[in-house]
Write a protein that holds these residues in place. Structure first.
Motif, PDB file in Angstrom:
ATOM      1  N   GLY A 205       0.753  -1.390   0.121  1.00  0.00           N
ATOM      2  CA  GLY A 205      -0.368  -0.169   0.036  1.00  0.00           C
ATOM      3  C   GLY A 205       1.233   1.178  -0.017  1.00  0.00           C
ATOM      4  N   LEU A 206       2.053   1.254  -0.416  1.00  0.00           N
ATOM      5  CA  LEU A 206       2.574   2.115  -0.025  1.00  0.00           C
ATOM      6  C   LEU A 206       2.045   3.555  -0.828  1.00  0.00           C
ATOM      7  CD1 LEU A 206       5.879   3.329   0.974  1.00  0.00           C
ATOM      8  CD2 LEU A 206       7.116   2.606  -1.560  1.00  0.00           C
ATOM      9  N   THR A 207       1.504   3.287  -1.955  1.00  0.00           N
ATOM     10  CA  THR A 207       0.616   4.579  -3.842  1.00  0.00           C
ATOM     11  C   THR A 207       0.051   5.437  -2.689  1.00  0.00           C
ATOM     12  OG1 THR A 207       1.727   2.856  -5.361  1.00  0.00           O
ATOM     13  CG2 THR A 207      -0.240   4.880  -5.340  1.00  0.00           C
ATOM     14  N   ALA A 208      -0.884   4.610  -1.510  1.00  0.00           N
ATOM     15  CA  ALA A 208      -1.811   5.266  -0.571  1.00  0.00           C
ATOM     16  C   ALA A 208      -0.779   6.101   0.120  1.00  0.00           C
ATOM     17  CB  ALA A 208      -2.790   4.248  -0.284  1.00  0.00           C
ATOM     18  N   ILE A 209       0.354   5.039   0.817  1.00  0.00           N
ATOM     19  CA  ILE A 209       0.812   6.187   1.624  1.00  0.00           C
ATOM     20  C   ILE A 209       1.855   7.028   1.356  1.00  0.00           C
ATOM     21  CG2 ILE A 209       2.881   5.984   3.388  1.00  0.00           C
ATOM     22  CD1 ILE A 209      -0.015   4.547   4.559  1.00  0.00           C
ATOM     23  N   ARG A 210       1.891   7.358  -0.011  1.00  0.00           N
ATOM     24  CA  ARG A 210       2.943   8.168  -0.358  1.00  0.00           C
ATOM     25  C   ARG A 210       1.893   9.524  -0.493  1.00  0.00           C
ATOM     26  NH1 ARG A 210       2.601   9.777  -6.010  1.00  0.00           N
ATOM     27  NH2 ARG A 210       4.369  11.330  -6.430  1.00  0.00           N
ATOM     28  N   LYS A 211       0.809   9.400  -0.722  1.00  0.00           N
ATOM     29  CA  LYS A 211      -0.859  10.086  -1.540  1.00  0.00           C
ATOM     30  C   LYS A 211      -0.770  10.769  -0.171  1.00  0.00           C
ATOM     31  CE  LYS A 211      -5.528  10.476  -3.289  1.00  0.00           C
ATOM     32  NZ  LYS A 211      -6.518   9.889  -4.080  1.00  0.00           N
ATOM     33  N   ARG A 212      -1.273  10.177   0.939  1.00  0.00           N
ATOM     34  CA  ARG A 212      -1.432  10.620   2.085  1.00  0.00           C
ATOM     35  C   ARG A 212      -0.303  11.241   2.290  1.00  0.00           C
ATOM     36  NH1 ARG A 212      -2.917   8.230   7.051  1.00  0.00           N
ATOM     37  NH2 ARG A 212      -3.823  10.438   7.854  1.00  0.00           N
ATOM     38  N   TRP A 213       0.828  11.254   2.678  1.00  0.00           N
ATOM     39  CA  TRP A 213       1.770  11.754   3.007  1.00  0.00           C
ATOM     40  C   TRP A 213       1.126  12.989   2.116  1.00  0.00           C
ATOM     41  CZ3 TRP A 213       6.300  14.493   1.823  1.00  0.00           C
ATOM     42  CH2 TRP A 213       7.354  14.898   2.288  1.00  0.00           C
ATOM     43  N   LEU A 214       1.905  13.150   1.390  1.00  0.00           N
ATOM     44  CA  LEU A 214       1.731  14.399   0.170  1.00  0.00           C
ATOM     45  C   LEU A 214       1.053  15.642   0.712  1.00  0.00           C
ATOM     46  CD1 LEU A 214       3.030  12.809  -3.512  1.00  0.00           C
ATOM     47  CD2 LEU A 214       3.884  14.668  -1.818  1.00  0.00           C
ATOM     48  N   ALA A 215      -0.535  14.996   0.670  1.00  0.00           N
ATOM     49  CA  ALA A 215      -1.202  15.814   1.624  1.00  0.00           C
ATOM     50  C   ALA A 215      -1.052  16.859   2.700  1.00  0.00           C
ATOM     51  CB  ALA A 215      -2.797  15.384   1.746  1.00  0.00           C
ATOM     52  N   ARG A 216      -0.660  15.949   3.523  1.00  0.00           N
ATOM     53  CA  ARG A 216       0.236  16.700   4.611  1.00  0.00           C
ATOM     54  C   ARG A 216       1.752  17.623   4.648  1.00  0.00           C
ATOM     55  NH1 ARG A 216      -2.024  16.126   9.359  1.00  0.00           N
ATOM     56  NH2 ARG A 216      -3.857  14.500  10.486  1.00  0.00           N
ATOM     57  N   ALA A 217       1.759  17.335   2.960  1.00  0.00           N
ATOM     58  CA  ALA A 217       3.460  17.366   3.066  1.00  0.00           C
ATOM     59  C   ALA A 217       3.869  19.366   2.955  1.00  0.00           C
ATOM     60  CB  ALA A 217       3.977  17.197   1.435  1.00  0.00           C
ATOM     61  N   ALA A 218       4.760  19.437   3.903  1.00  0.00           N
ATOM     62  CA  ALA A 218       5.475  20.787   4.520  1.00  0.00           C
ATOM     63  C   ALA A 218       6.128  21.095   3.048  1.00  0.00           C
ATOM     64  CB  ALA A 218       6.334  20.994   5.433  1.00  0.00           C
ATOM     65  N   GLY A 219       6.232  22.554   2.583  1.00  0.00           N
ATOM     66  CA  GLY A 219       7.043  22.597   1.567  1.00  0.00           C
ATOM     67  C   GLY A 219       6.369  23.230   0.034  1.00  0.00           C
ATOM     68  N   LEU A 220       5.261  21.667   0.063  1.00  0.00           N
ATOM     69  CA  LEU A 220       5.285  21.608  -1.330  1.00  0.00           C
ATOM     70  C   LEU A 220       4.900  22.454  -2.152  1.00  0.00           C
ATOM     71  CD1 LEU A 220       5.151  18.800  -2.822  1.00  0.00           C
ATOM     72  CD2 LEU A 220       2.041  18.867  -3.034  1.00  0.00           C
ATOM     73  N   GLY A 221       5.607  23.297  -3.006  1.00  0.00           N
ATOM     74  CA  GLY A 221       5.271  23.465  -4.759  1.00  0.00           C
ATOM     75  C   GLY A 221       6.271  24.800  -4.264  1.00  0.00           C
ATOM     76  N   GLY A 222       7.334  24.581  -3.172  1.00  0.00           N
ATOM     77  CA  GLY A 222       8.092  25.879  -2.699  1.00  0.00           C
ATOM     78  C   GLY A 222       9.346  25.722  -3.210  1.00  0.00           C
ATOM     79  N   GLU A 223       9.785  26.923  -2.607  1.00  0.00           N
ATOM     80  CA  GLU A 223      11.463  26.969  -2.740  1.00  0.00           C
ATOM     81  C   GLU A 223      12.281  26.163  -1.740  1.00  0.00           C
ATOM     82  OE1 GLU A 223      15.183  30.303  -3.511  1.00  0.00           O
ATOM     83  OE2 GLU A 223      13.135  30.888  -3.026  1.00  0.00           O
ATOM     84  N   VAL A 224      13.243  24.838  -1.704  1.00  0.00           N
ATOM     85  CA  VAL A 224      13.422  24.458  -0.799  1.00  0.00           C
ATOM     86  C   VAL A 224      15.319  24.201  -1.135  1.00  0.00           C
ATOM     87  CG1 VAL A 224      11.710  23.040  -0.715  1.00  0.00           C
ATOM     88  CG2 VAL A 224      14.004  22.113  -2.527  1.00  0.00           C
ATOM     89  N   ALA A 225      16.111  24.109  -0.489  1.00  0.00           N
ATOM     90  CA  ALA A 225      17.530  24.226  -0.447  1.00  0.00           C
ATOM     91  C   ALA A 225      17.559  22.401  -0.123  1.00  0.00           C
ATOM     92  CB  ALA A 225      18.129  25.583   0.209  1.00  0.00           C
ATOM     93  N   VAL A 226      18.892  21.506  -0.763  1.00  0.00           N
ATOM     94  CA  VAL A 226      19.183  20.524   0.258  1.00  0.00           C
ATOM     95  C   VAL A 226      20.054  20.633   0.426  1.00  0.00           C
ATOM     96  CG1 VAL A 226      18.246  18.258   0.115  1.00  0.00           C
ATOM     97  CG2 VAL A 226      16.827  19.846  -1.227  1.00  0.00           C
ATOM     98  N   ARG A 227      20.592  20.190   2.148  1.00  0.00           N
ATOM     99  CA  ARG A 227      21.843  20.324   1.918  1.00  0.00           C
ATOM    100  C   ARG A 227      22.172  18.827   1.768  1.00  0.00           C
ATOM    101  NH1 ARG A 227      26.315  23.091   4.216  1.00  0.00           N
ATOM    102  NH2 ARG A 227      25.103  24.784   4.465  1.00  0.00           N
ATOM    103  N   ILE A 228      23.698  17.718   0.574  1.00  0.00           N
ATOM    104  CA  ILE A 228      23.479  16.981  -0.057  1.00  0.00           C
ATOM    105  C   ILE A 228      24.809  16.197   0.280  1.00  0.00           C
ATOM    106  CG2 ILE A 228      24.053  15.021  -1.111  1.00  0.00           C
ATOM    107  CD1 ILE A 228      21.818  17.007  -2.410  1.00  0.00           C
ATOM    108  N   ASP A 229      25.840  15.787   1.562  1.00  0.00           N
ATOM    109  CA  ASP A 229      27.552  15.954   2.095  1.00  0.00           C
ATOM    110  C   ASP A 229      27.915  17.214   1.796  1.00  0.00           C
ATOM    111  OD1 ASP A 229      26.307  13.177   2.507  1.00  0.00           O
ATOM    112  OD2 ASP A 229      26.488  12.184   0.459  1.00  0.00           O
ATOM    113  N   GLY A 230      27.479  18.523   2.221  1.00  0.00           N
ATOM    114  CA  GLY A 230      28.551  19.463   2.614  1.00  0.00           C
ATOM    115  C   GLY A 230      27.871  20.369   1.060  1.00  0.00           C
ATOM    116  N   ASN A 231      27.592  19.780   0.086  1.00  0.00           N
ATOM    117  CA  ASN A 231      26.948  20.379  -1.113  1.00  0.00           C
ATOM    118  C   ASN A 231      25.301  20.965  -0.964  1.00  0.00           C
ATOM    119  OD1 ASN A 231      29.598  20.251  -2.627  1.00  0.00           O
ATOM    120  ND2 ASN A 231      28.322  17.922  -2.702  1.00  0.00           N
TER     121      ASN A 231
END
Length: 273
Positions: A205-231
């Motif tokens: 049921g991971l597809t259903a979990i993903r759908k529910r999670w996205l309905a609560r997702a913070a920052g969806l559609g907005g600007e983000v910065a992701v730090r990955i191993d110092g970059n």
């Protein structure tokens, strides 16, 4: 009130090990696994002496906060078990909705000024209230005999206190005006976990979990910065993919899929981090 399991959880075979204080509920849960525990064991405490978060960071759990770890010994593959962190986020958000009366905590506000959820999920493992970190989730695993593995799903919630001096805002239920103790929250959490785990259905049921999670997702559609191993990678948060990886579109229009990293939103994303 003492810690106790919801009737639904008890009827499904979950068990409870409650403590006044522990070093780390995750570490204790994995000790149970190495000693032969079959899993479906909640290890809970209102105080941790040596709790830990992602990437080896310390996680403070002063008296009155909630430290809860669910020990599972699942079948299947370890990468699939990693998606249990999204099940945990949903379960905690559902539990918070159940125990915090409407109107007691204001809804979060997105960039357009429209209300969303009172409790939002920040990829990969945080729960936010009013844009501040309220809870964190940490999954740890251990190999067992016979090629099996155990997973400790750790959930830490700032119920009565939150750490200060962090590079991001944090809060607690008490600071937000919610009158809820750790025991009441855990009771609701044990019930909400059962419901969301049934939906997850060993990954089917991971597809259903993903759908529910996205309905609560913070920052969806907005600007983000992701730090990955110092970059630092910048772009717009578009979605999470079918494996729950973070997907952003950078300023050149390229789509980037990120498996692990620290996410920052809004003004922090615009600044140099």
């Amino acid at each position: 009130m003492a810690f106790r399991l919801a009737p639904t959880a008890a009827s499904e075979g979950f068990r409870l090990a409650a403590h006044d204080s522990v070093g780390s509920t995750n570490a204790l849960a994995l000790e149970h696994a190495r000693a032969g525990d079959p899993g479906k064991l909640w290890v809970v405490s209102k105080k941790q002496e040596s709790g830990r978060g992602r990437r080896g960071r310390a996680w403070a759990t002063p008296e009155g906060n909630l430290a809860a770890t669910l020990l599972l010994v699942p079948g299947g593959e370890l990468p699939l078990a990693a998606t249990l962190g999204f099940v945990a986020g949903l379960a905690l958000a559902d539990a918070l909705d159940a125990v915090v009366p409407q109107g007691r905590i204001a809804v979060a506000v997105d960039g357009g000024g429209e209300g969303r959820n009172r409790f939002e999920l920040k990829w990969p493992n945080d729960v936010l209230a009013s844009g501040a970190k309220l809870a964190g989730i940490l999954l740890e695993s251990a190999m067992l005999d016979g090629g099996r593995f155990a997973v400790a799903v750790g959930i830490g919630v700032n119920v009565v206190a939150y750490p200060e001096g962090l590079p991001y805002p944090a809060t607690s239920l008490q600071a937000l005006g919610a009158d809820c103790d750790a025991e009441t929250l855990f009771l609701a959490l044990s019930d909400a976990w059962s419901e969301n785990a049934r939906l997850w259905d060993d990954g089917r049921g991971l597809t259903a979990i993903r759908k529910r999670w996205l309905a609560r997702a913070a920052g969806l559609g907005g600007e983000v910065a992701v730090r990955i191993d110092g970059n630092v990678v910048r772009g717009v948060f578009e979605t999470i993919d079918e494996d729950c990886r973070f997907v952003i579109r950078d300023e050149d229009g390229s789509v980037l899929t990120i498996a692990a990293g620290d996410v920052h939103f809004g003004a922090v994303a615009s600044a140099r981090i």
